[in-house]
Design an enzyme around this catalytic site. Structure first.
Site, PDB file in Angstrom:
ATOM      1  N   PRO A   1      -8.112   0.391   2.472  1.00  0.00           N
ATOM      2  CA  PRO A   1      -7.734   0.722   3.848  1.00  0.00           C
ATOM      3  C   PRO A   1      -7.030   2.070   4.020  1.00  0.00           C
ATOM      4  O   PRO A   1      -6.770   2.487   5.148  1.00  0.00           O
ATOM      5  CB  PRO A   1      -6.806  -0.431   4.251  1.00  0.00           C
ATOM      6  CG  PRO A   1      -6.337  -1.038   2.980  1.00  0.00           C
ATOM      7  CD  PRO A   1      -7.386  -0.782   1.957  1.00  0.00           C
TER       8      PRO A   1
ATOM      9  N   LYS B   1     -10.999   3.480   7.337  1.00  0.00           N
ATOM     10  CA  LYS B   1     -12.427   3.740   7.547  1.00  0.00           C
ATOM     11  C   LYS B   1     -13.304   2.489   7.733  1.00  0.00           C
ATOM     12  O   LYS B   1     -14.438   2.591   8.195  1.00  0.00           O
ATOM     13  CB  LYS B   1     -12.995   4.535   6.349  1.00  0.00           C
ATOM     14  CG  LYS B   1     -12.462   5.930   6.252  1.00  0.00           C
ATOM     15  CD  LYS B   1     -13.153   6.836   7.256  1.00  0.00           C
ATOM     16  CE  LYS B   1     -12.442   8.130   7.482  1.00  0.00           C
ATOM     17  NZ  LYS B   1     -11.822   8.288   8.767  1.00  0.00           N
TER      18      LYS B   1
ATOM     19  N   TYR C   1       1.953   7.846   5.865  1.00  0.00           N
ATOM     20  CA  TYR C   1       1.486   7.305   4.584  1.00  0.00           C
ATOM     21  C   TYR C   1       2.441   7.860   3.525  1.00  0.00           C
ATOM     22  O   TYR C   1       2.530   9.086   3.369  1.00  0.00           O
ATOM     23  CB  TYR C   1       0.073   7.789   4.257  1.00  0.00           C
ATOM     24  CG  TYR C   1      -1.020   7.286   5.183  1.00  0.00           C
ATOM     25  CD1 TYR C   1      -1.237   7.863   6.429  1.00  0.00           C
ATOM     26  CD2 TYR C   1      -1.859   6.241   4.792  1.00  0.00           C
ATOM     27  CE1 TYR C   1      -2.251   7.407   7.267  1.00  0.00           C
ATOM     28  CE2 TYR C   1      -2.882   5.788   5.624  1.00  0.00           C
ATOM     29  CZ  TYR C   1      -3.073   6.384   6.860  1.00  0.00           C
ATOM     30  OH  TYR C   1      -4.079   5.933   7.684  1.00  0.00           O
TER      31      TYR C   1
ATOM     32  N   HIS D   1      -3.811   9.608  19.051  1.00  0.00           N
ATOM     33  CA  HIS D   1      -2.938  10.322  18.118  1.00  0.00           C
ATOM     34  C   HIS D   1      -3.588  11.637  17.697  1.00  0.00           C
ATOM     35  O   HIS D   1      -4.740  11.658  17.281  1.00  0.00           O
ATOM     36  CB  HIS D   1      -2.675   9.470  16.870  1.00  0.00           C
ATOM     37  CG  HIS D   1      -1.593   8.444  17.079  1.00  0.00           C
ATOM     38  ND1 HIS D   1      -0.892   7.877  16.044  1.00  0.00           N
ATOM     39  CD2 HIS D   1      -1.093   7.890  18.209  1.00  0.00           C
ATOM     40  CE1 HIS D   1      -0.005   7.022  16.525  1.00  0.00           C
ATOM     41  NE2 HIS D   1      -0.114   6.997  17.838  1.00  0.00           N
TER      42      HIS D   1
ATOM     43  N   TYR E   1     -10.489  12.328   8.325  1.00  0.00           N
ATOM     44  CA  TYR E   1      -9.695  11.260   8.953  1.00  0.00           C
ATOM     45  C   TYR E   1     -10.201  10.964  10.362  1.00  0.00           C
ATOM     46  O   TYR E   1     -10.321   9.803  10.773  1.00  0.00           O
ATOM     47  CB  TYR E   1      -8.213  11.655   8.984  1.00  0.00           C
ATOM     48  CG  TYR E   1      -7.289  10.478   9.243  1.00  0.00           C
ATOM     49  CD1 TYR E   1      -6.921   9.611   8.213  1.00  0.00           C
ATOM     50  CD2 TYR E   1      -6.801  10.223  10.519  1.00  0.00           C
ATOM     51  CE1 TYR E   1      -6.086   8.522   8.448  1.00  0.00           C
ATOM     52  CE2 TYR E   1      -5.957   9.140  10.759  1.00  0.00           C
ATOM     53  CZ  TYR E   1      -5.602   8.302   9.712  1.00  0.00           C
ATOM     54  OH  TYR E   1      -4.784   7.215   9.949  1.00  0.00           O
TER      55      TYR E   1
HETATM   56  P1  RFL Z   1     -15.783  -8.803   9.477  1.00  0.00           P
HETATM   57  O1  RFL Z   1     -14.733  -8.327  10.399  1.00  0.00           O
HETATM   58  O2  RFL Z   1     -15.381  -9.399   8.189  1.00  0.00           O
HETATM   59  O3  RFL Z   1     -16.670  -9.834  10.291  1.00  0.00           O
HETATM   60  C1  RFL Z   1     -17.677 -10.608   9.650  1.00  0.00           C
HETATM   61  C2  RFL Z   1     -17.893 -11.855  10.461  1.00  0.00           C
HETATM   62  O4  RFL Z   1     -18.904 -12.635   9.824  1.00  0.00           O
HETATM   63  C3  RFL Z   1     -18.489 -13.978   9.815  1.00  0.00           C
HETATM   64  N1  RFL Z   1     -19.159 -14.719   8.734  1.00  0.00           N
HETATM   65  C4  RFL Z   1     -20.160 -15.583   8.934  1.00  0.00           C
HETATM   66  N2  RFL Z   1     -20.815 -15.949  10.049  1.00  0.00           N
HETATM   67  C5  RFL Z   1     -21.799 -16.877   9.931  1.00  0.00           C
HETATM   68  N3  RFL Z   1     -22.109 -17.474   8.735  1.00  0.00           N
HETATM   69  C6  RFL Z   1     -21.466 -17.140   7.603  1.00  0.00           C
HETATM   70  N4  RFL Z   1     -21.767 -17.756   6.443  1.00  0.00           N
HETATM   71  C7  RFL Z   1     -20.449 -16.147   7.674  1.00  0.00           C
HETATM   72  N5  RFL Z   1     -19.626 -15.584   6.764  1.00  0.00           N
HETATM   73  C8  RFL Z   1     -18.861 -14.723   7.418  1.00  0.00           C
HETATM   74  C9  RFL Z   1     -16.989 -13.903   9.622  1.00  0.00           C
HETATM   75  O5  RFL Z   1     -16.336 -15.112  10.043  1.00  0.00           O
HETATM   76  C10 RFL Z   1     -16.646 -12.703  10.503  1.00  0.00           C
HETATM   77  O6  RFL Z   1     -16.347 -13.076  11.838  1.00  0.00           O
HETATM   78  O7  RFL Z   1     -16.803  -7.618   9.122  1.00  0.00           O
HETATM   79  P2  RFL Z   1     -17.352  -6.414  10.029  1.00  0.00           P
HETATM   80  O8  RFL Z   1     -17.772  -6.894  11.388  1.00  0.00           O
HETATM   81  O9  RFL Z   1     -18.320  -5.700   9.169  1.00  0.00           O
HETATM   82  O10 RFL Z   1     -16.077  -5.492  10.309  1.00  0.00           O
HETATM   83  C11 RFL Z   1     -15.462  -4.796   9.252  1.00  0.00           C
HETATM   84  C12 RFL Z   1     -13.975  -4.652   9.515  1.00  0.00           C
HETATM   85  O11 RFL Z   1     -13.447  -5.915   9.826  1.00  0.00           O
HETATM   86  C13 RFL Z   1     -13.228  -4.055   8.315  1.00  0.00           C
HETATM   87  O12 RFL Z   1     -13.978  -3.030   7.707  1.00  0.00           O
HETATM   88  C14 RFL Z   1     -11.861  -3.459   8.723  1.00  0.00           C
HETATM   89  O13 RFL Z   1     -10.996  -4.457   9.173  1.00  0.00           O
HETATM   90  C15 RFL Z   1     -11.211  -2.722   7.556  1.00  0.00           C
HETATM   91  N6  RFL Z   1      -9.866  -2.237   7.872  1.00  0.00           N
HETATM   92  C16 RFL Z   1      -9.684  -1.070   8.601  1.00  0.00           C
HETATM   93  N7  RFL Z   1     -10.752  -0.408   9.099  1.00  0.00           N
HETATM   94  C17 RFL Z   1     -10.567   0.703   9.880  1.00  0.00           C
HETATM   95  O14 RFL Z   1     -11.588   1.296  10.319  1.00  0.00           O
HETATM   96  N8  RFL Z   1      -9.310   1.180  10.195  1.00  0.00           N
HETATM   97  C18 RFL Z   1      -8.191   0.571   9.745  1.00  0.00           C
HETATM   98  O15 RFL Z   1      -7.100   1.004  10.111  1.00  0.00           O
HETATM   99  C19 RFL Z   1      -8.347  -0.585   8.884  1.00  0.00           C
HETATM  100  N9  RFL Z   1      -7.272  -1.248   8.415  1.00  0.00           N
HETATM  101  C20 RFL Z   1      -8.731  -2.938   7.411  1.00  0.00           C
HETATM  102  C21 RFL Z   1      -7.442  -2.410   7.693  1.00  0.00           C
HETATM  103  C22 RFL Z   1      -8.872  -4.138   6.709  1.00  0.00           C
HETATM  104  C23 RFL Z   1      -7.747  -4.809   6.267  1.00  0.00           C
HETATM  105  N10 RFL Z   1      -7.964  -6.034   5.589  1.00  0.00           N
HETATM  106  C24 RFL Z   1      -7.195  -7.196   5.778  1.00  0.00           C
HETATM  107  C25 RFL Z   1      -9.147  -6.242   4.819  1.00  0.00           C
HETATM  108  C26 RFL Z   1      -6.307  -3.062   7.240  1.00  0.00           C
HETATM  109  C27 RFL Z   1      -6.457  -4.253   6.507  1.00  0.00           C
HETATM  110  C28 RFL Z   1      -5.191  -4.891   6.021  1.00  0.00           C
HETATM  111  C1  PHB Z   2      -3.209  -0.381  10.579  1.00  0.00           C
HETATM  112  O1  PHB Z   2      -2.556  -0.017  11.572  1.00  0.00           O
HETATM  113  O2  PHB Z   2      -3.434  -1.582  10.342  1.00  0.00           O
HETATM  114  C2  PHB Z   2      -3.728   0.640   9.627  1.00  0.00           C
HETATM  115  C3  PHB Z   2      -3.594   1.982   9.951  1.00  0.00           C
HETATM  116  C4  PHB Z   2      -4.066   2.941   9.075  1.00  0.00           C
HETATM  117  C5  PHB Z   2      -4.652   2.545   7.893  1.00  0.00           C
HETATM  118  C6  PHB Z   2      -4.793   1.210   7.577  1.00  0.00           C
HETATM  119  C7  PHB Z   2      -4.330   0.246   8.461  1.00  0.00           C
HETATM  120  O3  PHB Z   2      -5.086   3.506   7.027  1.00  0.00           O
END
Ligand code: RFL
Ligand code: PHB
Length: 389
Positions: free
Chosen positions: A292, A296, A200, A72, A384
């Site tokens: 979110p 980031k 957004y 994008h 971004y």
């Molecule tokens: P994770 O993905 O939470 O993975 C951590 C892993 O550790 C495990 N764990 C354990 N393992 C062993 N023993 C234990 N006691 C443990 N406790 C936990 C867990 O089961 C898991 O598998 O962390 P990590 O790897 O640091 O990754 C971070 C990302 O997942 C997170 O920052 C992003 O998903 C945030 N996020 C977004 N980030 C972006 O860069 N771009 C996006 O568009 C974006 N959109 C989002 C998001 C997060 C969202 N939610 C639900 C929080 C949208 C949403 C809705």
């Molecule tokens: C997503 O597609 O899940 C998404 C995209 C942009 C954001 C957060 C989540 O800022």
């Protein structure tokens, strides 16, 4: 078992770090509490910065992302009927990649066994020991048996709720936190996106985001008070709300469909300092959370892992302990800039319950300024697309 780096958590941070260390010839093992399918079932990030894309390229794991991901060159800020396009590509010469966290995780997971990266799923009661020494260890239980991994370093990649951060004494740490008075209700559906770029939207009824996973799979969000229950949000109610908040033009292009996934995630800004204590390095959500809005979280996990890999490689190749010591400051410098951007965009695009006419006037003035200033748009675009590592 003995290894050089014990990695806790097989989310994107842990798997990326495992692959990168392995590629540098550093022995490691990844311990994950859940089973693989559960990890893949979490629908999260969708937008990848250059750093995340380039790490997948460096690992030679970018083929599917290049084939199926959507580059994008811009995204949109909507305010009522006004749409402000941020021309990321024109302003920075770079693009972001729309490719789901689920897919990145799958690519990393599937490459683990062929590349000899050991990932132990279903590791229960993971506990860290002797992190202030040069021979820390991790114990866990699997299939009823106790196991111990001795390592030179532990990488805490276990997300916000994992045990790694908690192993650091509070006397050695500082926490910064802001909890927001709303969450994002997300819906995933096999319908074409309403727009070819993300929107957004700041509407008087609240925030909305139109995103996607592919040309046939859409991801949408609306913000809701934390008191809302997902059971009260039928698919129809979510689609109705999106149609209002995204504005008339996008609404006319929304295709409705049954939710493949629907959940509410709270919003938080959080930083834990330092990101290293003794032989323990924290990476990703274990050390920090961003709302979110700036997309980031995953990308910060990727930059942490990049710095951690650099530091650990310097240690094992050249006995250079200074880069391990410098890890926290280097990672935090980038973390804080992403925290700032995510917080700024969250404030600009959401209606906070305590906000009055003044705060709304500030939003309108800022959006007016952004709409009319190339400098303002460039600042948003370069944040971004991702600041340099
Ligand atoms: P994770 O993905 O939470 O993975 C951590 C892993 O550790 C495990 N764990 C354990 N393992 C062993 N023993 C234990 N006691 C443990 N406790 C936990 C867990 O089961 C898991 O598998 O962390 P990590 O790897 O640091 O990754 C971070 C990302 O997942 C997170 O920052 C992003 O998903 C945030 N996020 C977004 N980030 C972006 O860069 N771009 C996006 O568009 C974006 N959109 C989002 C998001 C997060 C969202 N939610 C639900 C929080 C949208 C949403 C809705
Ligand atoms: C997503 O597609 O899940 C998404 C995209 C942009 C954001 C957060 C989540 O800022």
């Amino acid at each position: 078992m003995k290894t050089q780096v014990a990695i806790i958590g097989a989310g994107p941070a842990g798997l990326l770090l495992g692959h990168l260390l392995k590629a540098e010839g550093i022995e490691c093992v990844v311990l994950e509490r859940q089973m693989g399918d559960y990890v893949l079932g979490r629908i999260r990030a969708g937008v990848l910065e250059q750093i995340t894309v380039s790490l997948m390229e460096r690992l030679g794991l970018d083929a599917r992302m290049k084939a199926e991901g959507l580059p994008h060159g811009g995204f949109n800020l909507a305010d009522g009927e006004r749409l402000i396009r941020i021309d990321i590509e024109g302003l920075t010469g770079k693009q972001v990649m729309v490719y789901g966290q689920t897919e990145i995780t799958r690519d990393l997971m599937e490459a683990a066994a062929p590349r000899g990266l050991e990932v132990i799923y279903g590791a229960e009661d993971v506990a860290l020991h002797d992190i202030e020494s040069d021979l820390p260890s991790v114990t866990y239980r699997k299939d009823g048996a106790e196991h111990r991994v001795e390592a030179r370093f532990i990488a805490g990649c276990d997300g916000f709720h994992g045990p790694s951060r908690k192993a650091i004494p509070s006397s050695a740490a500082r926490e910064f936190e802001r909890v927001y008075p709303f969450g994002w209700l997300g819906i995933l559906a096999d319908v074409p996106p309403c727009n070819n770029e993300l929107i957004y939207a700041n509407h008087e009824r609240g925030f909305a985001l139109a995103s996607m996973r592919s040309e046939t799979r859409s991801r949408y969000y609306v913000d809701v008070p934390l008191t809302e229950k997902i059971e009260d949000w039928s698919d129809a109610r979510v689609w109705d709300e999106l149609a209002v908040r995204l504005g008339p033009e996008a609404a006319a292009s929304i295709t409705r469909g049954p939710a493949l996934e629907k959940s509410i995630a709270p919003l938080r800004s959080y930083v834990f300092e330092p990101m290293r204590h003794g032989s323990l390095l924290l990476c990703g959500d274990s050390a920090h959370i961003v709302p979110p809005t700036g997309a980031k979280g995953l990308n910060l996990a990727a930059s942490d892992v990049f710095y951690a890999c650099e530091a650990l490689t310097a240690y094992f190749r050249r006995a250079d302990n200074d880069s391990v010591i410098g890890y926290s400051a280097k990672a935090l410098a980038r973390v804080w800039k992403s925290e700032r951007f995510s917080w700024t965009l969250t404030k600009l695009m959401h209606r906070f319950p305590d906000d009055g006419p003044f705060e709304r006037a500030m939003q309108v003035a800022e959006l007016d300024y952004i709409a009319s200033s190339v400098a303002a748009q460039t600042s948003i675009a370069e944040n971004y697309v991702g600041l340099p590592v």
